[in-house]
Design a protein around this motif. Structure first.
Motif, PDB file in Angstrom:
ATOM      1  N   ASP A  17      12.649 -49.746   5.104  1.00  0.00           N
ATOM      2  CA  ASP A  17      13.134 -49.586   3.735  1.00  0.00           C
ATOM      3  C   ASP A  17      12.184 -48.691   2.936  1.00  0.00           C
ATOM      4  OD1 ASP A  17      11.028 -51.270   3.198  1.00  0.00           O
ATOM      5  OD2 ASP A  17      12.223 -52.834   2.261  1.00  0.00           O
ATOM      6  N   ALA A  18      11.261 -48.032   3.628  1.00  0.00           N
ATOM      7  CA  ALA A  18      10.369 -47.067   2.988  1.00  0.00           C
ATOM      8  C   ALA A  18      11.093 -45.725   2.833  1.00  0.00           C
ATOM      9  CB  ALA A  18       9.107 -46.880   3.832  1.00  0.00           C
ATOM     10  N   CYS A  19      10.783 -45.016   1.764  1.00  0.00           N
ATOM     11  CA  CYS A  19      11.392 -43.707   1.534  1.00  0.00           C
ATOM     12  C   CYS A  19      10.374 -42.813   0.833  1.00  0.00           C
ATOM     13  CB  CYS A  19      12.653 -43.842   0.679  1.00  0.00           C
ATOM     14  SG  CYS A  19      13.559 -42.275   0.522  1.00  0.00           S
ATOM     15  N   ASN A  33      10.009 -52.534  -0.089  1.00  0.00           N
ATOM     16  CA  ASN A  33       8.641 -53.048   0.050  1.00  0.00           C
ATOM     17  C   ASN A  33       7.871 -52.249   1.093  1.00  0.00           C
ATOM     18  OD1 ASN A  33       9.547 -53.916   2.518  1.00  0.00           O
ATOM     19  ND2 ASN A  33       9.500 -56.081   2.017  1.00  0.00           N
ATOM     20  N   ARG A  34       8.461 -51.146   1.526  1.00  0.00           N
ATOM     21  CA  ARG A  34       7.839 -50.215   2.481  1.00  0.00           C
ATOM     22  C   ARG A  34       7.660 -50.818   3.877  1.00  0.00           C
ATOM     23  NH1 ARG A  34       8.586 -45.570  -0.001  1.00  0.00           N
ATOM     24  NH2 ARG A  34       7.766 -45.501  -2.087  1.00  0.00           N
ATOM     25  N   ALA A  35       8.432 -51.824   4.190  1.00  0.00           N
ATOM     26  CA  ALA A  35       8.331 -52.458   5.505  1.00  0.00           C
ATOM     27  C   ALA A  35       9.177 -51.703   6.530  1.00  0.00           C
ATOM     28  CB  ALA A  35       8.808 -53.902   5.413  1.00  0.00           C
ATOM     29  N   SER A  36       8.733 -51.736   7.771  1.00  0.00           N
ATOM     30  CA  SER A  36       9.470 -51.123   8.873  1.00  0.00           C
ATOM     31  C   SER A  36       9.497 -52.087  10.044  1.00  0.00           C
ATOM     32  CB  SER A  36       8.801 -49.817   9.314  1.00  0.00           C
ATOM     33  OG  SER A  36       8.816 -48.868   8.282  1.00  0.00           O
ATOM     34  N   GLU A  70      14.355 -44.287   4.467  1.00  0.00           N
ATOM     35  CA  GLU A  70      14.514 -43.060   5.253  1.00  0.00           C
ATOM     36  C   GLU A  70      14.124 -43.337   6.696  1.00  0.00           C
ATOM     37  OE1 GLU A  70      14.777 -39.852   7.271  1.00  0.00           O
ATOM     38  OE2 GLU A  70      15.698 -40.024   5.303  1.00  0.00           O
ATOM     39  N   PRO A  71      15.090 -43.313   7.622  1.00  0.00           N
ATOM     40  CA  PRO A  71      14.784 -43.643   9.016  1.00  0.00           C
ATOM     41  C   PRO A  71      13.688 -42.780   9.646  1.00  0.00           C
ATOM     42  CG  PRO A  71      17.141 -43.582   8.678  1.00  0.00           C
ATOM     43  CD  PRO A  71      16.508 -43.058   7.418  1.00  0.00           C
ATOM     44  N   GLY A  72      13.563 -41.538   9.226  1.00  0.00           N
ATOM     45  CA  GLY A  72      12.578 -40.652   9.839  1.00  0.00           C
ATOM     46  C   GLY A  72      11.270 -40.544   9.091  1.00  0.00           C
ATOM     47  N   ILE A  73      10.954 -41.531   8.258  1.00  0.00           N
ATOM     48  CA  ILE A  73       9.820 -41.391   7.339  1.00  0.00           C
ATOM     49  C   ILE A  73       8.458 -41.304   8.025  1.00  0.00           C
ATOM     50  CG2 ILE A  73       9.556 -43.860   6.875  1.00  0.00           C
ATOM     51  CD1 ILE A  73       9.007 -42.932   3.904  1.00  0.00           C
ATOM     52  N   THR A  74       8.252 -42.040   9.094  1.00  0.00           N
ATOM     53  CA  THR A  74       6.943 -42.015   9.761  1.00  0.00           C
ATOM     54  C   THR A  74       7.118 -41.716  11.246  1.00  0.00           C
ATOM     55  OG1 THR A  74       6.949 -44.354  10.370  1.00  0.00           O
ATOM     56  CG2 THR A  74       6.047 -43.794   8.185  1.00  0.00           C
ATOM     57  N   VAL A  75       6.026 -41.318  11.861  1.00  0.00           N
ATOM     58  CA  VAL A  75       6.035 -41.079  13.314  1.00  0.00           C
ATOM     59  C   VAL A  75       6.450 -42.354  14.032  1.00  0.00           C
ATOM     60  CG1 VAL A  75       4.573 -40.536  15.300  1.00  0.00           C
ATOM     61  CG2 VAL A  75       4.330 -39.227  13.192  1.00  0.00           C
ATOM     62  N   GLU A  76       5.971 -43.502  13.552  1.00  0.00           N
ATOM     63  CA  GLU A  76       6.294 -44.775  14.202  1.00  0.00           C
ATOM     64  C   GLU A  76       7.781 -45.087  14.133  1.00  0.00           C
ATOM     65  OE1 GLU A  76       3.751 -44.468  11.901  1.00  0.00           O
ATOM     66  OE2 GLU A  76       2.177 -44.388  13.421  1.00  0.00           O
ATOM     67  N   THR A  77       8.404 -44.888  12.965  1.00  0.00           N
ATOM     68  CA  THR A  77       9.846 -45.169  12.889  1.00  0.00           C
ATOM     69  C   THR A  77      10.628 -44.174  13.724  1.00  0.00           C
ATOM     70  OG1 THR A  77      10.146 -43.924  10.817  1.00  0.00           O
ATOM     71  CG2 THR A  77       9.768 -46.298  10.632  1.00  0.00           C
ATOM     72  N   ARG A  78      10.180 -42.921  13.782  1.00  0.00           N
ATOM     73  CA  ARG A  78      10.885 -41.939  14.626  1.00  0.00           C
ATOM     74  C   ARG A  78      10.776 -42.323  16.100  1.00  0.00           C
ATOM     75  NH1 ARG A  78       8.657 -38.489  10.542  1.00  0.00           N
ATOM     76  NH2 ARG A  78       7.002 -37.700  11.908  1.00  0.00           N
TER      77      ARG A  78
END
Length: 168
Positions: A17-19, A33-36, A70-78
């Motif tokens: 839910d981070a963007c 809450n910026r959680a992934s 944003e699904p692609g926000i971090t290397v980890e989520t990608r």
């Protein structure tokens, strides 16, 4: 009562839910809450969702990678998305991603385009002009978004998939 098999199921999965934008009128900005999800949680969630779809006798399934962030926000989520894409593709499930497209990660774009079950990158443009984009999103990332869209078009062409989404 009788259960009727569903012909199509679209399952929306939000890995974070981070963007990185601050869009006006964003429906989810107040709940972030910026959680992934970690990759292990994401893969178990995919397994559970697809099992539920199969139990409901769903004939066709599309996994939609979407917000509230944003699904692609971090290397980890990608990385998690690529692992989830591989898992769902092995099960014959089509995939799409809804993104703001503001990240610069050619390897991620290429991994998406390479997968035959990846159908669509839906870029949420917000507006078609750089100045209006900056006002709406609070960020100066209009051209980064266009670069991602161009990278996807080029990657799809590289894998012979340029006609996948052409209206005829």
């Amino acid at each position: 009562h009788q259960q009727v098999p569903l012909p199509l199921s679209i399952i929306q999965l939000g890995p974070t839910d981070a963007c990185n934008l601050n869009c006006k009128n964003c429906f989810s900005a107040t709940i972030r809450n910026r959680a992934s999800m970690g990759e292990d949680v994401l893969l178990r969630t995919i397994d559970d969702l697809l099992l539920t779809a199969r139990l409901a006798e769903t004939k066709t399934c599309l996994l939609a990678w979407h917000g509230p962030g944003e699904p692609g926000i971090t290397v980890e989520t990608r990385r998690s998305i690529i692992a989830g894409l591989a898992r769902s593709s092995r099960l014959g499930v089509a995939n799409r991603i809804v993104t703001n497209g503001t990240y610069d990660d050619p390897a991620f774009i290429e991994e998406l385009a390479r997968d035959p079950y990846f159908r669509l990158m839906w870029v949420s443009m917000k507006t078609g002009m750089p100045d209006a984009y900056r006002v709406h999103t609070g960020r100066d990332l209009f051209y980064a978004m266009l670069k991602t869209m161009e990278a996807m078009a080029n990657a799809r062409a590289k894998f012979g998939r340029e006609d996948d989404l052409v209206l005829k």
